[in-house]
Design an enzyme around this catalytic site. Structure first.
Site, PDB file in Angstrom:
ATOM      1  CB  SER A  42      -0.994   0.037   1.078  1.00 31.67           C
ATOM      2  OG  SER A  42      -2.024   0.840   0.625  1.00 31.67           O
ATOM      3  CG  ASP A 156      -4.000  -1.786   0.878  1.00 34.18           C
ATOM      4  OD1 ASP A 156      -3.478  -2.286   0.891  1.00 34.18           O
ATOM      5  OD2 ASP A 156      -4.430  -0.733   1.316  1.00 34.18           O
TER       6      ASP A 156
END
Length: 294
Positions: A42, A156
């Site tokens: 991320s 993610d």
């Protein structure tokens, strides 16, 4: 530390709290610690790619210049494309500094983590174009639109491997320094804000006046919209992080407590970077001990 030992960085997820990685890396620079491997998830993927490509200072300058108004301008409140935020600028900003390149062209071996939306499996991205890989890794569900790579829709990496120690180890790191910008030592996840000042309220303020919800300044603060999504993801990722860390711990884990910062407060980089520096300074003796023992 023996010269043949490779230091690996595992830079974790945390949304806007991930700007803390910039502060941590500045302290490691001052200590003379040069990573031989960087694994990111991320926001850790974004900062890690910048560090591996030699443009970390440019990213830090950009992060510090990101105001609330500029961030709100990135929102796509048409709810199209699978997320509230188109997210293209998050990855394309690296291209402004020459990192529109292949991952293996970076100065330091790099890999980032994403999650296959179709089957929920962890995906390691360590080859091919850099920008789509980073873009996939930062795609927080419901907030950033998914990224398609090789026929797979990716989101993610924090959903499967929030602090990618395992990736750094597999890429050849002998000593691993992990950074968790999503630490919750106080036990808090969602922090109530006065009515009208929460993230959802600020996002709604960008809508045409006729579509804005009626203000209720005297109402007790309650979680809404993006706050609920972000806090729920935080809860899930923290449980997963602890589970994975118990099975595969880093040599040093730097815990950065940014409980008062929401995952979407990208315009508060100064706060996150300062917290990262403070946490790294506190961890300095542990880092030195780990490197000496290697």
């Amino acid at each position: 530390m023996a010269r043949d030992k490779t230091v690996g960085l595992a830079l974790g997820s945390g949304g806007a709290r991930g700007w803390a990685h910039l502060g941590v890396l500045s302290v490691l620079d001052e200590m003379g610690v040069s990573p031989g491997v960087i694994a990111g998830c991320s926001m850790g993927a974004l900062v890690g790619a910048a560090a591996a490509g030699g443009v970390r200072s440019e990213l830090e300058e950009w992060a510090r210049s990101l105001t609330q108004a500029r961030f709100l301008g990135l929102l796509d409140l048409r709810f199209a494309g699978g997320g509230l935020v188109a997210g293209q600028e998050i990855a394309s900003v690296l291209g402004q500094w020459g990192l529109d390149c292949a991952i293996d062209e970076l100065g330091v071996p790099f890999a980032c983590v994403a999650t296959n939306l179709e089957n929920g499996r962890e995906v390691w991205l360590d080859e091919g174009p850099l920008l789509p890989a980073v873009r996939a890794s930062v795609s927080m569900p419901g907030l950033f639109a998914p990224q398609q790579i090789g026929g797979r829709w990716l989101v993610d990496g924090g959903l499967t491997n929030p602090v990618p120690v395992s990736v750094a180890r597999a890429k050849g790191a002998d000593v691993i320094i992990a950074v968790n910008p999503n630490a919750k030592p106080s036990g808090r996840v969602w922090v109530p804000e006065p009515a009208g000042r929460g993230l959802w309220d600020r996002m709604a303020a960008t809508l045409p006046e006729a579509l804005r919800p009626d203000p209720a300044p005297d109402e007790e603060p309650k979680p809404q919209g993006a706050d609920v999504v972000a806090a729920s993801i935080d809860i899930m990722m923290e449980y997963l992080r602890r589970t994975r860390a118990a099975a595969d711990p880093a040599d040093v884990t730097i815990e950065v407590d940014l409980s008062d910062l929401t995952t979407l407060s990208f315009f508060e980089a100064e706060t996150a970077i300062a917290a990262g520096r403070a946490a790294a300074e506190e961890a300095r003796p542990r880092i030195e001990a780990a490197l000496s023992a290697a």
